[in-house]
Design a protein around this motif. Structure first.
Motif, short mmCIF file in Angstrom:
data_model
loop_
_atom_site.label_atom_id
_atom_site.label_comp_id
_atom_site.label_asym_id
_atom_site.label_seq_id
_atom_site.Cartn_x
_atom_site.Cartn_y
_atom_site.Cartn_z
N ASN A 48 29.89 55.69 67.67
CA ASN A 48 29.14 54.72 66.73
C ASN A 48 29.68 54.85 65.43
N THR A 63 29.13 40.69 69.11
CA THR A 63 29.16 40.81 70.39
C THR A 63 30.04 41.96 70.75
N GLN A 66 28.95 45.41 70.20
CA GLN A 66 27.91 45.85 70.80
C GLN A 66 28.39 46.18 72.13
N TRP A 67 29.42 45.62 72.68
CA TRP A 67 30.10 45.90 74.01
C TRP A 67 30.92 47.09 74.13
N ASN A 70 27.95 49.53 74.95
CA ASN A 70 27.29 49.09 76.05
C ASN A 70 28.08 49.22 77.19
N THR A 230 22.29 42.78 80.65
CA THR A 230 22.85 43.21 79.41
C THR A 230 23.79 42.13 78.78
N THR A 234 23.32 40.37 75.00
CA THR A 234 24.36 40.70 74.25
C THR A 234 24.75 39.19 73.76
N GLY A 238 24.02 38.01 69.83
CA GLY A 238 25.34 38.18 69.11
C GLY A 238 26.00 36.89 68.76
N GLY A 298 19.43 52.47 69.36
CA GLY A 298 19.53 51.16 68.26
C GLY A 298 19.72 51.88 67.20
N THR A 426 20.73 48.24 72.37
CA THR A 426 22.23 47.84 71.69
C THR A 426 22.38 46.43 71.87
N ALA A 427 22.06 46.02 72.91
CA ALA A 427 22.32 44.56 73.34
C ALA A 427 21.63 43.49 72.42
N GLY A 430 22.56 42.30 67.87
CA GLY A 430 23.67 41.49 67.37
C GLY A 430 23.46 40.85 65.96
#
Length: 479
Positions: A48, A63, A66-67, A70, A230, A234, A238, A298, A426-427, A430
């Motif tokens: 993070n 995006t 985020q991945w 995730n 997901t 996402t 995003g 998040g 988290t998805a 964005g």
């Protein structure tokens, strides 16, 4: 960081695993399991802090970032229960060593990844290997110790895991500031090598030939359902919602329904026995876990990102900003656990999320010119106090909500749900990551307000569905 807050707890291992023989080197067995599980605790939090640097390195959009989170959480959430069952079937020592070795190799791949796609593939392998090593590290303690020694060993394991998750962002931030985000993944390599050496030498071999078959179909369907959903969430948050995004989201829901059908057919042999949800208290606890840990997951992606991008923090400072959470929980959780034992967990599980919601609202005070002491710190302390009210009572309530045959499945599922909450939220963040400047702070304020709503909903689920202490377990008879 949320991984460090919700330490996996296999109640079946703790309560029913038989110690066939005492280990010759008990301290080294404990050290082995701590080193192995620390891989997942550290990696789940250190990334993070590195998101801004990773984004700059690969010119990644929201995006893509985020991945980065995730791609790790997806296989961990979907395969955590299967990893524990595989250890029972093929040997916990064998699964631990294989998981640690795979995690170490995946960490090297993350370090050397030349493109974002290859980094995401390596992160997925990390998540899958974490699902192998995390439940089996605790199961090894269950088979190696008994009585009071087992309780002490598990307590040391849980405390050290939480400490590792707390230290990870600070150490990772320092490495990022000193050199590169790639160095943060190298933390795992010496830990993995040492854990493998110790496990090979000091952990007893074990294979339970009486264990049933594994729910491979359930694991595959859960991964497909979560993965497609997901991806759709996402992409939609995003970039943009499109017809293809909704089609993929629908496909994810179909796979999820097929997963439920497969679990219903397998009954108590399923990785997620649906009979658990016959208890309203367990349903309430599951909703509480999903909402509370979703909001927390998040938050701990966004707080370091916002502090670095909008507040001008270094990666080390951003990592250190999260330290109040594990420190306050470590100090206050024992008192919360003792209080839950006296009055029951229900009221603490109502009060805790409400306090966390107040902490989320205090996050609205964070501005680019606001000092840490007046902005982030008060919010972090309040959130930490609320989580301290909830962490220990949640474990107690999960065990009380089902009969003794299902305690292992219930506690394992609760851990998986906590990670799934972080995965889903988290998805959806964005729009925040895609913002910059004053727009980033405005988007973060919206996210913090939504987090407060989620925590409030968690408190409502506790108030309406969790039974009072005397009525939590129907099988308990009054004298």
């Amino acid at each position: 960081m949320s991984n460090a807050v919700h330490v996996p707890f296999d109640a079946a291992t703790v309560q029913t695993a038989e110690c066939t023989r005492s280990p010759a080197y008990p301290r080294l067995v404990v050290a082995t399991t701590i080193l192995a599980s620390s891989l997942a605790f550290i990696d789940g939090s250190v990334v993070n802090v590195g998101l801004p640097a990773i984004g700059q390195s690969f010119h990644a959009d929201a995006t893509g970032l985020q991945w980065v989170v995730n791609a790790y959480l997806l296989p961990l959430s979907a395969l955590l229960l299967l990893g524990g069952a595989a250890g029972d079937r093929f040997g916990r020592r064998r699964l631990l060593i294989a998981g640690v070795a795979l995690f170490g190799l995946a960490s090297l791949a993350c370090t050397a990844a030349p493109t974002l796609v290859l980094l995401l593939i390596a992160r997925f392998v990390q998540g899958a290997s974490a699902a192998m090593l995390m439940p089996n590290s605790l199961a090894i303690l269950g088979q190696s110790f008994s009585g009071e020694a087992k309780g002490r060993a598990i307590g040391i394991w849980a405390a050290t895991g939480a400490a590792a998750g707390a230290i990870g962002p600070v150490l990772g931030g320092w490495l990022i500031d000193a050199g590169s985000w790639r160095l943060a993944f190298l933390i795992n390599v010496p830990l993995a090598a040492t854990a493998i050496a110790l496990a090979s030498r000091y952990v007893d071999r074990d294979i339970d030939d009486t264990a049933g078959s594994l729910d491979w179909l359930g694991g595959a369907l859960a991964t497909a359902g979560l993965g497609l959903a997901t991806w759709a969430l996402t992409e939609g948050s995003g970039r943009a919602w499109s017809p293809s995004t909704f089609v993929i989201l629908g496909a994810g829901l179909i796979f999820s329904l097929l997963f439920l059908a497969a679990e219903r057919r397998l009954g108590d042999n399923a990785m997620m026995p649906l009979s658990l949800f016959g208890s309203p208290s367990f349903v309430g606890l599951t909703l509480l876990t999903l909402l509370l840990y979703g909001a927390l997951g998040g938050l701990f992606v966004l707080v370091p990102y916002v502090l670095i991008q909008a507040g001008g923090y270094t990666a080390t400072q951003a990592g250190a900003a999260l330290l109040p959470l594990p420190l306050v929980i470590a100090v206050a959780s024992p008192a919360a656990g003792a209080l839950a034992a006296r009055i029951g967990p229900r009221w603490l599980l109502i009060t805790g999320p409400v306090i966390v919601a107040a902490g989320f609202l205090l996050m609205l005070r964070i501005e680019s010119a606001t000092s840490y002491w007046l902005g982030a710190l008060p919010a972090m302390v309040v959130i930490s106090l609320g989580m301290a009210c909830a962490v220990a009572p949640l474990t107690t309530a999960v065990l009380m909500s089902v009969d003794s045959r299902h305690t292992g499945a219930a506690s394992g599922l609760n851990s998986a749900v906590a990670r799934t909450g972080g995965l889903v939220v988290t998805a959806l963040i964005g729009p925040v990551i895609a913002s910059s400047g004053s727009a980033l702070l405005s988007a973060f304020d919206v996210a913090a307000a939504v987090g407060a709503v989620l925590c409030s909903a968690a408190a409502v689920s506790a108030a309406t569905l969790i039974a009072p202490a005397a009525k939590t377990r129907p099988s308990v008879q009054r004298l």
